[in-house]
Scaffold this motif. Structure first.
Motif, short mmCIF file in Angstrom:
data_model
loop_
_atom_site.label_atom_id
_atom_site.label_comp_id
_atom_site.label_asym_id
_atom_site.label_seq_id
_atom_site.Cartn_x
_atom_site.Cartn_y
_atom_site.Cartn_z
N GLU A 1 0.13 37.45 -5.48
CA GLU A 1 1.24 36.59 -5.90
C GLU A 1 0.82 35.44 -6.81
OE1 GLU A 1 0.44 37.24 -2.77
OE2 GLU A 1 1.97 38.67 -2.17
N THR A 2 -0.45 35.21 -6.99
CA THR A 2 -0.91 34.07 -7.76
C THR A 2 -0.58 34.22 -9.24
OG1 THR A 2 -2.76 33.86 -6.22
CG2 THR A 2 -2.89 32.60 -8.25
N THR A 3 -0.04 33.16 -9.86
CA THR A 3 0.21 33.15 -11.29
C THR A 3 -0.53 32.00 -11.94
OG1 THR A 3 2.20 31.79 -11.12
CG2 THR A 3 2.50 34.19 -11.01
N GLU B 1 -0.05 28.79 -9.35
CA GLU B 1 1.03 28.81 -8.37
C GLU B 1 0.95 30.06 -7.50
OE1 GLU B 1 4.80 26.72 -10.33
OE2 GLU B 1 3.96 28.26 -11.64
N ASP B 2 1.36 29.92 -6.25
CA ASP B 2 1.36 31.05 -5.32
C ASP B 2 2.74 31.30 -4.72
OD1 ASP B 2 1.60 28.85 -3.71
OD2 ASP B 2 -0.09 29.33 -2.39
N GLY B 3 3.77 30.72 -5.32
CA GLY B 3 5.13 30.93 -4.84
C GLY B 3 5.62 29.89 -3.86
N ALA B 4 4.71 29.11 -3.29
CA ALA B 4 5.10 28.06 -2.34
C ALA B 4 5.37 26.76 -3.08
CB ALA B 4 4.01 27.86 -1.30
N PRO B 5 6.34 25.96 -2.61
CA PRO B 5 6.61 24.69 -3.30
C PRO B 5 5.44 23.72 -3.16
CG PRO B 5 7.82 24.82 -1.23
CD PRO B 5 7.22 26.17 -1.46
N GLY C 1 6.16 17.80 -6.46
CA GLY C 1 5.64 17.58 -7.80
C GLY C 1 4.92 18.81 -8.29
N ARG C 2 3.82 18.61 -8.97
CA ARG C 2 2.95 19.73 -9.35
C ARG C 2 1.56 19.20 -9.65
NH1 ARG C 2 3.94 21.67 -15.69
NH2 ARG C 2 3.46 19.64 -16.62
N MET C 3 0.57 20.08 -9.61
CA MET C 3 -0.77 19.73 -10.06
C MET C 3 -1.29 20.84 -10.95
SD MET C 3 -3.07 20.05 -6.60
CE MET C 3 -3.04 21.50 -5.55
N VAL C 4 -2.10 20.43 -11.92
CA VAL C 4 -2.61 21.34 -12.94
C VAL C 4 -4.12 21.18 -12.99
CG1 VAL C 4 -2.51 21.99 -15.38
CG2 VAL C 4 -0.46 21.07 -14.26
N VAL C 5 -4.86 22.25 -12.78
CA VAL C 5 -6.32 22.17 -12.78
C VAL C 5 -6.84 22.27 -14.21
CG1 VAL C 5 -6.59 24.66 -12.37
CG2 VAL C 5 -8.45 23.11 -11.79
#
Length: 350
Positions: free
Chosen positions: A27-29, A94-98, A331-335
């Motif tokens: 599921e990882t994108t 992302e793995d589909g979880a908020p 929110g979100r985080m970006v590596v």
């Protein structure tokens, strides 16, 4: 809400495996972004992020990261933003979880080197037999069977079992001794049982709703209900052991998962199945006090599971604990990945 993602520039890729060593999930994108898609990027203190990056990058055992660390060490501090922009590319995983961001801190407990009528609750080292198995005794079995007694496994004794429980959740802390000196302890192992949230259990029982629960609320409830409170703590079968790390200077942060001091409001605890430890991570935390800053993934935690799940380190002491306990935001985080690794995500015909 965090800044709009410019979909025309983004590339979303699904993969059957994580890029990192720990394993995979279908599921990882992965979404490639540009730096101008990072909300607040231009306004951050990139020099502070570079200093935090240098705390742990020398320990990364990989040619790509070692080369970047050498270049980081040679940078003028005024060139920090350019360094990150030149040698990294932002990747949204992302793995589909908020997304969920919480906080952690280094607690300070009152204790002593010897037990007394006040200091009755031991802080234990990891027993030798627990090192040999993937799962040892549960919290209840460990604390009620007598298996830990009379073996010299105590580092110190503290005066509050609730604070000791939360010390285990945080994974490190300081124990203030009666003479004013202190012992610093860090994570020394665990019994291998899955962590269960006692806050979630209080919600399940209908005592509080999800928006009411915090570390301070839980502590007050346990102290008001000592018998039921002791039983509530047993709901979490996970048990953390410690080691003494008093060699770490008082001015430095506690040791994280990379065995280096973490930095207040620049270090993140992440799930290393998705984000490699030591990597820079752009954080866009929403909520009552939005946060936009470049962090470094330098720690892990038993409750930190998922591609968009992280803990922000708030520092040491009661004030840091109050702020950390309030945090439960989206929110979100970006590596930020080295360029060659980021572009390895692209299809061959890109």
């Amino acid at each position: 809400m965090f800044g709009l993602r410019r979909a025309l520039c983004a590339l979303v890729i699904s993969t059957g495996a994580y890029l990192f060593p720990q394993g995979g999930a279908a599921e990882t994108t992965y979404t490639m972004l540009s730096f101008d898609q990072l909300d607040g990027w231009e306004d951050d203190n990139h020099e502070a992020a570079l200093a935090a990056f240098l705390q742990t990058c020398r320990d990364l055992d990989d040619p790509d990261w070692r080369a970047l660390c050498a270049m980081a060490a040679a940078q003028e501090t005024t060139a920090a933003k350019g360094f990150f922009q030149l040698f990294f590319r932002p990747v949204l995983i992302e793995d589909g979880a908020p997304a969920l961001f919480t906080g952690y801190f280094e607690p300070e407990l009152s204790g002593a080197r010897r037990p007394s009528s006040r200091y009755r609750y031991p802080v234990y080292r990891l027993p030798p037999e627990a090192r040999k198995v993937s799962q040892w005794l549960s919290r209840r079995e460990l604390l009620t069977s007598g298996v830990m007694e009379g073996r010299g496994l105590e580092i110190a004794w503290v005066d509050d079992p609730v604070e000791l429980f939360f010390l285990q959740i945080q994974g490190s802390g300081r124990i203030r001794l009666p003479d004013g000196s202190s012992i610093r302890v860090g994570y020394g192992g665990a019994n291998g049982h899955e962590y269960r949230s006692i806050g979630t259990e209080l919600v399940r029982r209908g005592i509080y709703n999800i928006h009411q629960v915090s570390a301070a609320v839980i502590k007050r409830w346990v102290r008001r209900n000592p018998v039921a409170g002791e039983e509530l703590l047993m709901h979490n079968p996970s048990y953390v052991f410690f080691r003494e790390v008093s060699r770490v200077p008082a001015s430095a942060g506690p040791l994280g998962a990379m065995n280096r001091s973490v930095t207040t409001l620049r270090s993140l605890a992440v799930d290393p199945r998705y984000i490699p430890l030591g990597a820079p991570v752009w954080l866009e935390k929403d909520g009552a006090k939005p946060m936009r800053r470049l962090m470094i993934a330098q720690d892990t935690g038993s409750a930190i599971k998922g591609a968009q799940r992280a803990d922000v380190f708030f520092g040491s002491g009661d004030e840091a604990g109050i702020e950390a306990g309030k945090l439960r935001d989206p929110g979100r985080m970006v590596v930020l990945l080295p360029i060659q690794r980021a572009y390895a995500l692209l299809p061959e015909d890109y």
